[in-house]
Write an enzyme that holds these catalytic residues in place. Structure first.
Site, PDB file in Angstrom:
ATOM      1  CE1 TYR A 298      35.967  35.984  35.287  1.00 30.41           C
ATOM      2  CE2 TYR A 298      37.970  34.959  35.333  1.00 30.41           C
ATOM      3  CZ  TYR A 298      37.162  36.155  35.377  1.00 30.41           C
ATOM      4  OH  TYR A 298      37.970  37.438  35.311  1.00 30.41           O
TER       5      TYR A 298
ATOM      6  CG  ASP B   5      28.693  46.939  42.537  1.00 27.95           C
ATOM      7  OD1 ASP B   5      27.933  45.979  42.766  1.00 27.95           O
ATOM      8  OD2 ASP B   5      29.954  46.673  42.074  1.00 27.95           O
TER       9      ASP B   5
ATOM     10  CB  ILE C 143      24.256  43.902  34.764  1.00 27.13           C
ATOM     11  CG1 ILE C 143      24.768  42.915  35.565  1.00 27.13           C
ATOM     12  CG2 ILE C 143      25.253  44.989  34.637  1.00 27.13           C
ATOM     13  CD1 ILE C 143      25.729  41.853  34.908  1.00 27.13           C
TER      14      ILE C 143
ATOM     15  CG  LEU D 156      30.832  49.832  44.619  1.00 27.38           C
ATOM     16  CD1 LEU D 156      29.757  49.725  45.720  1.00 27.38           C
ATOM     17  CD2 LEU D 156      31.634  51.191  44.757  1.00 27.38           C
ATOM     18  N   GLY D 157      34.010  46.528  42.837  1.00 24.55           N
ATOM     19  CA  GLY D 157      35.162  45.600  42.853  1.00 24.55           C
ATOM     20  C   GLY D 157      36.572  46.045  43.156  1.00 24.55           C
TER      21      GLY D 157
HETATM   22  N1  LIG Z   1      40.880  41.495  38.936  1.00 26.40           N
HETATM   23  C1  LIG Z   1      41.556  40.709  37.964  1.00 26.40           C
HETATM   24  O1  LIG Z   1      42.538  40.090  38.111  1.00 26.40           O
HETATM   25  C2  LIG Z   1      40.961  40.365  36.579  1.00 26.40           C
HETATM   26  C3  LIG Z   1      39.591  41.108  36.218  1.00 26.40           C
HETATM   27  N2  LIG Z   1      39.162  40.705  35.226  1.00 26.40           N
HETATM   28  C4  LIG Z   1      37.775  41.180  34.888  1.00 26.40           C
HETATM   29  O2  LIG Z   1      37.565  42.649  35.351  1.00 26.40           O
HETATM   30  C5  LIG Z   1      36.307  42.953  35.592  1.00 26.40           C
HETATM   31  C6  LIG Z   1      36.385  43.447  36.993  1.00 26.40           C
HETATM   32  O3  LIG Z   1      37.019  42.763  37.929  1.00 26.40           O
HETATM   33  P1  LIG Z   1      37.100  42.799  39.703  1.00 26.40           P
HETATM   34  O4  LIG Z   1      36.872  44.460  39.728  1.00 26.40           O
HETATM   35  O5  LIG Z   1      38.486  42.294  39.941  1.00 26.40           O
HETATM   36  O6  LIG Z   1      35.715  42.114  39.922  1.00 26.40           O
HETATM   37  P2  LIG Z   1      35.233  42.053  41.458  1.00 26.40           P
HETATM   38  O7  LIG Z   1      34.796  40.578  41.442  1.00 26.40           O
HETATM   39  O8  LIG Z   1      36.029  42.452  42.561  1.00 26.40           O
HETATM   40  O9  LIG Z   1      33.899  43.025  41.355  1.00 26.40           O
HETATM   41  C7  LIG Z   1      32.800  42.581  40.413  1.00 26.40           C
HETATM   42  C8  LIG Z   1      31.487  43.443  40.831  1.00 26.40           C
HETATM   43  O10 LIG Z   1      30.584  43.226  40.224  1.00 26.40           O
HETATM   44  C9  LIG Z   1      29.292  43.323  40.963  1.00 26.40           C
HETATM   45  N3  LIG Z   1      28.151  42.722  40.617  1.00 26.40           N
HETATM   46  C10 LIG Z   1      28.018  41.204  40.891  1.00 26.40           C
HETATM   47  N4  LIG Z   1      26.682  41.135  40.494  1.00 26.40           N
HETATM   48  C11 LIG Z   1      26.139  41.996  39.871  1.00 26.40           C
HETATM   49  C12 LIG Z   1      24.792  42.532  39.274  1.00 26.40           C
HETATM   50  N5  LIG Z   1      23.851  41.673  39.129  1.00 26.40           N
HETATM   51  N6  LIG Z   1      24.863  43.644  38.743  1.00 26.40           N
HETATM   52  C13 LIG Z   1      25.896  44.667  38.732  1.00 26.40           C
HETATM   53  N7  LIG Z   1      26.830  44.347  39.461  1.00 26.40           N
HETATM   54  C14 LIG Z   1      27.044  43.331  39.877  1.00 26.40           C
HETATM   55  C15 LIG Z   1      29.862  43.035  42.424  1.00 26.40           C
HETATM   56  O11 LIG Z   1      29.232  43.563  43.274  1.00 26.40           O
HETATM   57  C16 LIG Z   1      31.348  43.423  42.373  1.00 26.40           C
HETATM   58  O12 LIG Z   1      31.432  44.789  43.163  1.00 26.40           O
HETATM   59  C17 LIG Z   1      35.428  41.346  35.654  1.00 26.40           C
HETATM   60  O13 LIG Z   1      34.732  41.491  34.479  1.00 26.40           O
HETATM   61  C18 LIG Z   1      36.635  40.325  35.617  1.00 26.40           C
HETATM   62  O14 LIG Z   1      36.180  39.246  35.136  1.00 26.40           O
HETATM   63  C19 LIG Z   1      39.656  40.083  34.312  1.00 26.40           C
HETATM   64  C20 LIG Z   1      40.668  39.611  34.568  1.00 26.40           C
HETATM   65  C21 LIG Z   1      41.587  39.930  35.691  1.00 26.40           C
HETATM   66  C1  LIG Z   2      42.563  36.407  36.198  1.00 26.26           C
HETATM   67  C2  LIG Z   2      41.209  36.810  36.585  1.00 26.26           C
HETATM   68  O1  LIG Z   2      40.653  36.881  35.724  1.00 26.26           O
HETATM   69  C3  LIG Z   2      40.933  36.878  38.164  1.00 26.26           C
HETATM   70  N1  LIG Z   2      41.933  37.607  38.757  1.00 26.26           N
HETATM   71  C4  LIG Z   2      40.702  35.463  38.662  1.00 26.26           C
HETATM   72  O2  LIG Z   2      41.740  34.946  39.159  1.00 26.26           O
HETATM   73  O3  LIG Z   2      39.732  34.913  38.472  1.00 26.26           O
END
Ligand SMILES: NC(=O)C1=CN([C@@H]2O[C@H](COP(=O)(O)OP(=O)(O)OC[C@H]3O[C@@H](n4cnc5c(N)ncnc54)[C@H](O)[C@@H]3O)[C@@H](O)[C@H]2O)C=CC1
Ligand SMILES: CC(=O)[C@H](N)C(=O)O
EC number: 1.1.1.103
Length: 373
Positions: A195, A88, A107, A64-65
């Protein structure tokens, strides 16, 4: 088998080149076990037949992120709505709940995760749960639990049940001592955020499980991802999403990074396509298990200039957040993704001008007028 011979085989396995990603583990499974959680070796985990493998059953954690809902919708076009389960710990908005299977999954609850994988006959797992860079610094112990302990659970479940596992890494897996312009796949990685540390750990653990247990682990280091219909979850690159929302809504934007802070970025469509492409790439084409992917690189000032071409009345001011600025100053400025381009044919479609027109078209100039009324 005499101890010396066993030790020789272990040494041989450990000395494999990191670039020999296409090779299966060399130690026989009776020395390795099939699973790090001591499951009997005669248990038949890898029960997916070839015909079943054509029809993947997918689980997305942390769905849901910012990225997960888009990934689910993208994968459902490929594998069918009911074969992609979003999960999520949060309650999904109605449109997400109605768009396809959704279940609760924490998780940190290993048994629950295993039950979901078994009951739904999951074959591919996309592990998106994480605390991002800025929120991670604000809550280190939770970030450590979710990003590290959570990853361990996911790795074990994936190894036990013969899943193909995708874990995203990030530009944040590099630090101030890494080469920053450009940053290659293999170089010093000494990040200074929890992170970043957790993501280096994920890269190394995934690769270790690949060599040690034969886990089909695949990982891309994403740049900052820019999406139109989802909000970022507390990272350092969030400004590059927020500027569009604010430009359209208020005609004003206060940026929390300095105007000349250069970071690699990517439009979400490219990111999701890269993710599916690396998951579908033949194993023999992968010379590594963790790849940089890149599309563009810009500063807040350059992004603002491009947005101003379409929204000339936009006012951009700067109020620097020292935590985010310090993080950004330690991250890559440009990402070298030549290995991804060479090995599995990665190509990006969106550069800065296309990104800006797509983002503004999504919101539509009318939105601002509508908000004002
Ligand atoms: N958005 C970006 O710019 C980037 C994202 N990523 C990676 O991509 C992946 C997804 O990123 P986003 O969607 O942006 O992250 P986000 O922070 O928007 O979403 C992360 C989700 O993880 C869930 N979460 C937290 N604790 C949890 C638990 N105990 N069990 C299950 N779910 C849990 C949260 O409820 C949230 O919905 C992450 O691993 C992030 O590191 C990597 C680089 C860039
Ligand atoms: C680049 C990433 O991993 C993320 N958007 C952050 O800024 O933490």
């Amino acid at each position: 088998m005499p101890v010396v011979r066993v030790l020789r085989r272990v040494a041989c396995w450990m000395l494999q080149s990191p670039a020999c990603g296409c090779r299966a583990p060399v130690l026989p499974s009776r020395f390795l076990g099939t699973s790090p959680r001591q499951i009997p070796t005669d248990a038949n985990f890898h029960s997916t037949s070839f015909s079943e493998a054509d029809q993947q059953r997918v689980l997305i954690t942390g769905g849901l992120g910012q990225l997960g809902v888009g990934l689910a919708s993208f994968l459902r076009k490929r594998f069918g709505k009911d074969n992609v389960i979003l999960s999520d710990i949060r309650k999904p908005p109605e449109h997400v709940f109605l768009s396809g299977p959704f279940i609760y999954s924490d998780i940190l609850d290993y048994k629950n995760l295993r039950e979901i994988v078994v009951n739904n006959r999951i074959t591919w797992l996309f592990h998106y749960s994480a605390l991002l860079s800025a929120v991670g610094e604000a809550n280190v112990s939770l970030a450590r639990a979710v990003n590290i302990t959570g990853l361990h659970n996911v790795l074990d479940v994936a190894a036990e049940h013969g899943l193909r596992l995708f874990v995203p890494s990030t530009i944040g897996a590099f630090g101030p001592t890494s080469p920053r312009n450009p940053t290659p796949d293999l170089c010093i990685q000494r990040p200074r955020t929890i992170y970043g540390v957790s993501k280096v750990h994920a890269e190394l653990m995934g690769e270790y499980y690949y060599y040690r247990y034969g886990l089909d682990f695949r990982c891309l280091r994403y740049p900052g991802i820019i999406s139109a219909d989802s909000q970022p979850g507390g990272g350092t690159t969030d400004y590059a999403v927020q500027i569009f929302h604010e430009a359209v809504k208020n005609g004003r934007f206060e940026c929390n990074l300095k105007p000349d802070t250069r970071l690699p970025m990517m439009y979400i469509d490219d990111c999701l396509r890269a993710t599916l492409e690396v998951m579908e790439a033949p194993a023999e084409s992968l010379s590594m298990r963790t790849y940089n992917i890149s599309a563009m690189s810009f500063t807040p000032e350059e992004l603002a200039q491009e947005v101003l071409k379409h929204v000339p009345e936009l006012q951009v001011t700067y109020s620097v957040d020292p935590v985010r600025q310090a993080i950004a100053d330690s991250w890559p400025m440009n990402f070298d993704d030549s290995n991804a381009r060479k090995d599995w044919g990665w190509r990006h479609n969106f550069d800065l001008p296309e990104l800006v027109t797509t983002m503004l078209n999504f919101h539509g100039p009318e939105s601002r007028v509508a908000q004002a009324n």
